[in-house]
Scaffold this active site. Sequence first.
Site, PDB file in Angstrom:
ATOM      1  N   LYS A  67     -10.948  -0.585   6.946  1.00  0.00           N
ATOM      2  CA  LYS A  67      -9.718  -0.467   7.732  1.00  0.00           C
ATOM      3  C   LYS A  67     -10.107   0.011   9.132  1.00  0.00           C
ATOM      4  O   LYS A  67     -10.930   0.928   9.259  1.00  0.00           O
ATOM      5  CB  LYS A  67      -8.826   0.562   7.024  1.00  0.00           C
ATOM      6  CG  LYS A  67      -7.577   0.979   7.763  1.00  0.00           C
ATOM      7  CD  LYS A  67      -6.702   1.837   6.858  1.00  0.00           C
ATOM      8  CE  LYS A  67      -5.542   2.430   7.624  1.00  0.00           C
ATOM      9  NZ  LYS A  67      -4.512   3.001   6.741  1.00  0.00           N
TER      10      LYS A  67
ATOM     11  N   ARG B 264       1.417  10.212   0.803  1.00  0.00           N
ATOM     12  CA  ARG B 264       1.887  11.196   1.782  1.00  0.00           C
ATOM     13  C   ARG B 264       3.132  11.869   1.259  1.00  0.00           C
ATOM     14  O   ARG B 264       3.680  12.754   1.894  1.00  0.00           O
ATOM     15  CB  ARG B 264       2.278  10.502   3.093  1.00  0.00           C
ATOM     16  CG  ARG B 264       1.090  10.026   3.848  1.00  0.00           C
ATOM     17  CD  ARG B 264       1.537   9.304   5.090  1.00  0.00           C
ATOM     18  NE  ARG B 264       0.615   8.233   5.333  1.00  0.00           N
ATOM     19  CZ  ARG B 264       0.729   7.369   6.307  1.00  0.00           C
ATOM     20  NH1 ARG B 264       1.749   7.416   7.126  1.00  0.00           N
ATOM     21  NH2 ARG B 264      -0.171   6.434   6.451  1.00  0.00           N
TER      22      ARG B 264
ATOM     23  N   GLU C 244       0.884  -1.170   0.000  1.00  0.00           N
ATOM     24  CA  GLU C 244       0.000   0.000   0.000  1.00  0.00           C
ATOM     25  C   GLU C 244       0.918   1.215   0.000  1.00  0.00           C
ATOM     26  O   GLU C 244       1.503   1.567   1.019  1.00  0.00           O
ATOM     27  CB  GLU C 244      -0.888  -0.035   1.251  1.00  0.00           C
ATOM     28  CG  GLU C 244      -1.742   1.209   1.429  1.00  0.00           C
ATOM     29  CD  GLU C 244      -2.323   1.333   2.838  1.00  0.00           C
ATOM     30  OE1 GLU C 244      -2.642   0.302   3.471  1.00  0.00           O
ATOM     31  OE2 GLU C 244      -2.454   2.471   3.316  1.00  0.00           O
TER      32      GLU C 244
HETATM   33  C1  3PG Z   1      -1.295   3.966   8.211  1.00  0.00           C
HETATM   34  O1  3PG Z   1      -1.355   4.954   7.523  1.00  0.00           O
HETATM   35  O2  3PG Z   1      -1.978   2.978   7.953  1.00  0.00           O
HETATM   36  C2  3PG Z   1      -0.472   4.014   9.450  1.00  0.00           C
HETATM   37  O3  3PG Z   1       0.416   5.061   9.437  1.00  0.00           O
HETATM   38  C3  3PG Z   1       0.221   2.756   9.750  1.00  0.00           C
HETATM   39  O4  3PG Z   1       0.410   2.731  11.110  1.00  0.00           O
HETATM   40  P1  3PG Z   1       1.684   2.005  11.745  1.00  0.00           P
HETATM   41  O5  3PG Z   1       2.859   2.825  11.305  1.00  0.00           O
HETATM   42  O6  3PG Z   1       1.456   2.041  13.223  1.00  0.00           O
HETATM   43  O7  3PG Z   1       1.729   0.619  11.198  1.00  0.00           O
END
Ligand code: 3PG
Length: 184
Positions: free
Chosen positions: A120, A36, A32
Amino acid sequence: MEKFVPVVVIKELSETDKILTALKNNGINTAEITFRTACAAEAIEYACKNYPDMSIGAGTVINAEQCEAALAAGAQFIVSPGLSVSVAKICNERNIPYYPGCVTPTEIMQALELGITTVKFFPANIYGGLKALKALAAPFPQIKFIPTGGVDRSNIDEFLAFDKIAAIGGSFFVKEALDKMEEK
Ligand code: 3PG
């Protein structure tokens, strides 16, 4: 969908090979790639072209414009931190799986109205972790969840043991894969 969805942040296009190769070497064939960073769309296009056996999607897609850019680049699925009706409509029209972030019954009901049955659960740790997810799952037997945010090796197994889990998302898959590659 595959059980593991690594959240990939690509700062420079040149990092793409290293990250995707590390994931593949670690047995993960999904990425994914998050919207960003400025090169997100370019990285998705590059990944789709050069890693045709991987399932490449776009994450952190928060509006219709980003969704269009992601799909034009070849994204095979779309993930959002929350639920965007405009993104859902575009994905419905193009038959592209869309996984919106949902942490309340109202958001899940909205997802259902849009024809979405996998959401999600984000940020999973802040919104009550597995306990909250189980309570939220009870009234929605048709919904599956992708807990993401604060999921890592220390708690992944408890999430995986719950039958309403479609997959696990997280940036730790990338870190783990890169660390392993570095050790070699
Ligand atoms: C996302 O955008 O899904 C999160 O930033 C992922 O979170 P994590 O870094 O705690 O896995």
